[in-house]
Design an enzyme around this catalytic site. Structure first.
Site, PDB file in Angstrom:
ATOM      1  N   GLU A   1      37.513  45.365  40.262  1.00 17.80           N
ATOM      2  CA  GLU A   1      36.715  46.449  39.690  1.00 17.80           C
ATOM      3  C   GLU A   1      37.651  47.745  39.863  1.00 17.80           C
ATOM      4  O   GLU A   1      37.716  48.712  39.125  1.00 17.80           O
ATOM      5  CB  GLU A   1      35.415  46.865  40.316  1.00 17.80           C
TER       6      GLU A   1
ATOM      7  N   HIS B   1      30.120  47.168  35.472  1.00 16.27           N
ATOM      8  CA  HIS B   1      29.070  46.249  35.742  1.00 16.27           C
ATOM      9  C   HIS B   1      29.970  45.100  36.383  1.00 16.27           C
ATOM     10  O   HIS B   1      30.747  44.266  35.950  1.00 16.27           O
ATOM     11  CB  HIS B   1      28.375  45.659  34.683  1.00 16.27           C
TER      12      HIS B   1
HETATM   13  C1  GAR Z   1      29.755  47.926  42.172  1.00 14.78           C
HETATM   14  O1  GAR Z   1      30.210  46.608  42.352  1.00 14.78           O
HETATM   15  C2  GAR Z   1      29.465  48.527  40.722  1.00 14.78           C
HETATM   16  O2  GAR Z   1      29.999  47.245  39.792  1.00 14.78           O
HETATM   17  C3  GAR Z   1      28.081  47.955  40.698  1.00 14.78           C
HETATM   18  O3  GAR Z   1      27.607  48.472  42.083  1.00 14.78           O
HETATM   19  C4  GAR Z   1      28.727  48.234  43.053  1.00 14.78           C
HETATM   20  C5  GAR Z   1      28.866  49.763  43.530  1.00 14.78           C
HETATM   21  O4  GAR Z   1      29.863  49.954  44.494  1.00 14.78           O
HETATM   22  N1  GAR Z   1      27.234  48.517  39.586  1.00 14.78           N
HETATM   23  C6  GAR Z   1      26.097  47.880  39.358  1.00 14.78           C
HETATM   24  O5  GAR Z   1      25.530  46.892  39.889  1.00 14.78           O
HETATM   25  C7  GAR Z   1      25.522  48.869  38.029  1.00 14.78           C
HETATM   26  N2  GAR Z   1      24.230  48.020  37.639  1.00 14.78           N
HETATM   27  P1  GAR Z   1      30.518  51.139  44.825  1.00 14.78           P
HETATM   28  O6  GAR Z   1      29.609  52.294  45.093  1.00 14.78           O
HETATM   29  O7  GAR Z   1      31.445  51.046  45.886  1.00 14.78           O
HETATM   30  O8  GAR Z   1      31.591  51.507  43.438  1.00 14.78           O
END
Ligand code: GAR
Length: 201
Positions: free
Chosen positions: A183, A118
């Site tokens: 992340e 998250h």
């Molecule tokens: C990331 O920042 C993840 O933490 C967030 O969506 C993005 C996905 O990026 N997740 C959420 O908000 C879940 N509620 P990615 O597709 O490039 O990994």
């Protein structure tokens, strides 16, 4: 015999809804011989999710189960997903930018074997638009959290967090970009830690 019986690695699936950069970071990290997991499946609710092509190019099973085909039957959608998970011998799930709220049915079935990343320092900023909400709140620190998935959205036990400072002049996009870098490091580290503990049980 499953692949994990051959390699000793836990068979993981990553769930995505879009570009899948966290999934890519996990898949890359799991290539290390000493990593306790291997990714055998990338699952999406959206056939247009950009990360699916990348995963297929890596030789992974990359499968979309389009939620729109199930209308309001959210559990039916997840039962279809679960059948794919079972068919691929999946043992552990990493939600990686999966933007659907899961039903209690899937969460309970996989509880203790499903984690999420998250983009905020939980318990702050559960839900969506975390970067703008952090700026609006005037916080000096932001970041990301890897946590267990439980029926309450973004409420499961925290496994690991990475802090990112909020800088003067930050926009939500600038902050999001710096959090995303954090992340990518955090998720594989947290997964390694979780699986090491699981396999000790
Ligand atoms: C990331 O920042 C993840 O933490 C967030 O969506 C993005 C996905 O990026 N997740 C959420 O908000 C879940 N509620 P990615 O597709 O490039 O990994």
């Amino acid at each position: 015999m499953t692949q994990s019986q051959v390699t000793g690695k836990i068979r993981c699936a990553a769930f995505i809804s879009g570009r899948g950069s966290n999934m890519m970071a996990l898949v890359e990290a799991a290539k290390a011989p000493d990593f306790p997991a291997e990714f055998v499946l990338v699952m999406s609710n959206d056939p247009a999710a950009g990360g699916l092509d990348w995963a297929a190019g890596q030789g992974l099973a990359a499968i979309a189960v389009d939620h729109r085909l199930f209308g309001k039957d959210r559990e039916g959608h997840e039962r279809a997903i679960d059948a794919v998970l079972e068919a691929h011998g999946v043992e552990f799930i990493c939600l990686a930018g999966y933007m659907r709220v899961l039903t209690p049915w899937l969460v309970e079935k996989w509880q203790g074997r499903m984690i999420n990343i998250h983009p905020a320092l939980l318990p702050d900023f559960k839900g969506l638009h975390t970067h703008q909400r952090c700026l609006d709140a005037g916080h000096e620190r932001h970041g990301a959290t890897v946590h267990w998935v439980t029926p309450g959205v973004d409420e499961g036990g925290i496994i690991a967090q990475a802090e990112v400072p909020v800088l003067a002049g930050d926009t939500a996009d600038m902050l999001a970009a710096r959090v995303l870098v954090a992340e990518h490091r955090l998720y594989s580290t947290a997964l390694r830690q979780v699986l090491a503990n699981l396999t000790k049980i």
